[in-house]
Design an enzyme around this catalytic site. Structure first.
Site, PDB file in Angstrom:
ATOM      1  N   SER A 117       0.830  -1.200   0.000  1.00 21.30           N
ATOM      2  CA  SER A 117       0.000   0.000   0.000  1.00 21.30           C
ATOM      3  C   SER A 117       0.875   1.265   0.000  1.00 21.30           C
ATOM      4  O   SER A 117       1.652   1.469  -0.927  1.00 21.30           O
ATOM      5  CB  SER A 117      -0.968  -0.045   1.190  1.00 21.30           C
ATOM      6  OG  SER A 117      -2.031   0.862   1.028  1.00 21.30           O
ATOM      7  N   ASP A 169     -10.132  -5.254  -3.859  1.00 25.49           N
ATOM      8  CA  ASP A 169      -9.531  -4.220  -3.002  1.00 25.49           C
ATOM      9  C   ASP A 169     -10.375  -2.947  -3.076  1.00 25.49           C
ATOM     10  O   ASP A 169     -10.469  -2.312  -4.123  1.00 25.49           O
ATOM     11  CB  ASP A 169      -8.105  -3.936  -3.480  1.00 25.49           C
ATOM     12  CG  ASP A 169      -7.289  -3.140  -2.472  1.00 25.49           C
ATOM     13  OD1 ASP A 169      -7.879  -2.330  -1.741  1.00 25.49           O
ATOM     14  OD2 ASP A 169      -6.062  -3.324  -2.438  1.00 25.49           O
ATOM     15  N   HIS A 200      -7.955  -5.759   0.526  1.00 24.04           N
ATOM     16  CA  HIS A 200      -6.682  -5.057   0.763  1.00 24.04           C
ATOM     17  C   HIS A 200      -5.887  -5.821   1.818  1.00 24.04           C
ATOM     18  O   HIS A 200      -5.786  -5.409   2.986  1.00 24.04           O
ATOM     19  CB  HIS A 200      -6.985  -3.627   1.221  1.00 24.04           C
ATOM     20  CG  HIS A 200      -5.816  -2.695   1.114  1.00 24.04           C
ATOM     21  ND1 HIS A 200      -5.180  -2.406  -0.074  1.00 24.04           N
ATOM     22  CD2 HIS A 200      -5.168  -1.962   2.075  1.00 24.04           C
ATOM     23  CE1 HIS A 200      -4.206  -1.539   0.140  1.00 24.04           C
ATOM     24  NE2 HIS A 200      -4.174  -1.270   1.436  1.00 24.04           N
TER      25      HIS A 200
END
Length: 218
Positions: A117, A169, A200
């Site tokens: 991320s 996600d 995620h």
């Protein structure tokens, strides 16, 4: 010289390779350190794992709440408006960790950068601008935040890059992972893309693929 605080996991043998792995927003270095026992590639016995902790700062999209972050996210749009200067500063801190590994006897081409991320956005910047060849770049559920400002270095034009993303996600849409893949491919990079039916996060089949990839690049 001062360095980011890190969780470090030493190998069974003298380290001749290293993985520097950055966590996502609101987490810390322990977040991915727990995965190391699940990794089992041939050179793991001589690979040092380094999991830096991000500094704490106010994050605009979270109402200015102070939390561990590699940079501020100003708008949660599809284009992800971020504080580029903070991101570049975090990338510079990663470069210092690369230099420390070299001082410890690990050559640059045996150092892999990985990030999840926010951490992925930082390692894109750190790896592709680095003036010495690195061993690989692993980007998980992330986006190429500095694609317009990055000063790429030819030393890593042949860098092995693996992008992994979840098709479900809802934090970082898969479209952003695909966008980064297409852009890097157009720029001539050696980039592979793998997707998984997940949100995620990480999943078991993904870890199997990471193991195989580490086995190839290390």
């Amino acid at each position: 010289m001062t360095y980011l605080p890190c969780v470090e996991i030493e190998p069974k043998q003298q380290a001749d390779s290293a993985v520097i792995w950055l966590h996502g927003l609101g987490a810390d270095g322990h977040d991915f350190a727990s995965l190391v026992p699940q990794l089992d590639f041939p050179k793991k016995i001589s690979t040092r794992f380094i999991f830096p902790h991000a500094p704490s700062m106010p994050v605009t999209i979270n109402g200015g709440y102070v939390m561990p972050a590699w940079y501020d996210i100003l708008e949660m749009t599809i284009d992800r408006k971020v504080d580029v200067m903070q991101l570049e500063k975090s990338a510079a801190e990663v470069v210092k960790l690369i230099a420390r590994e070299k001082e410890r006897g690990v050559t640059s081409d045996r150092i892999v950068l990985a990030g999840f991320s926010q951490g992925g956005a930082v390692v894109y910047q750190a790896a592709l601008s680095h003036p010495e060849p690195l061993g690989g770049l692993l980007v998980l559920s992330s986006y190429f935040a500095t694609q317009e400002t990055l000063q790429a270095h030819s030393a890593n034009q042949q860098l092995p890059i693996l992008i992994q993303h979840g098709t479900q996600d809802n934090v970082v849409p898969e479209a952003l992972g695909q966008r980064a893949f297409q852009l890097l491919r157009e720029r001539g990079y050696r980039v592979d893309y793998q997707k998984y039916p997940m949100a995620h996060t990480l999943c078991v089949p993904q870890l199997d693929d990471i193991n195989r990839w580490f086995g190839r690049v290390l």
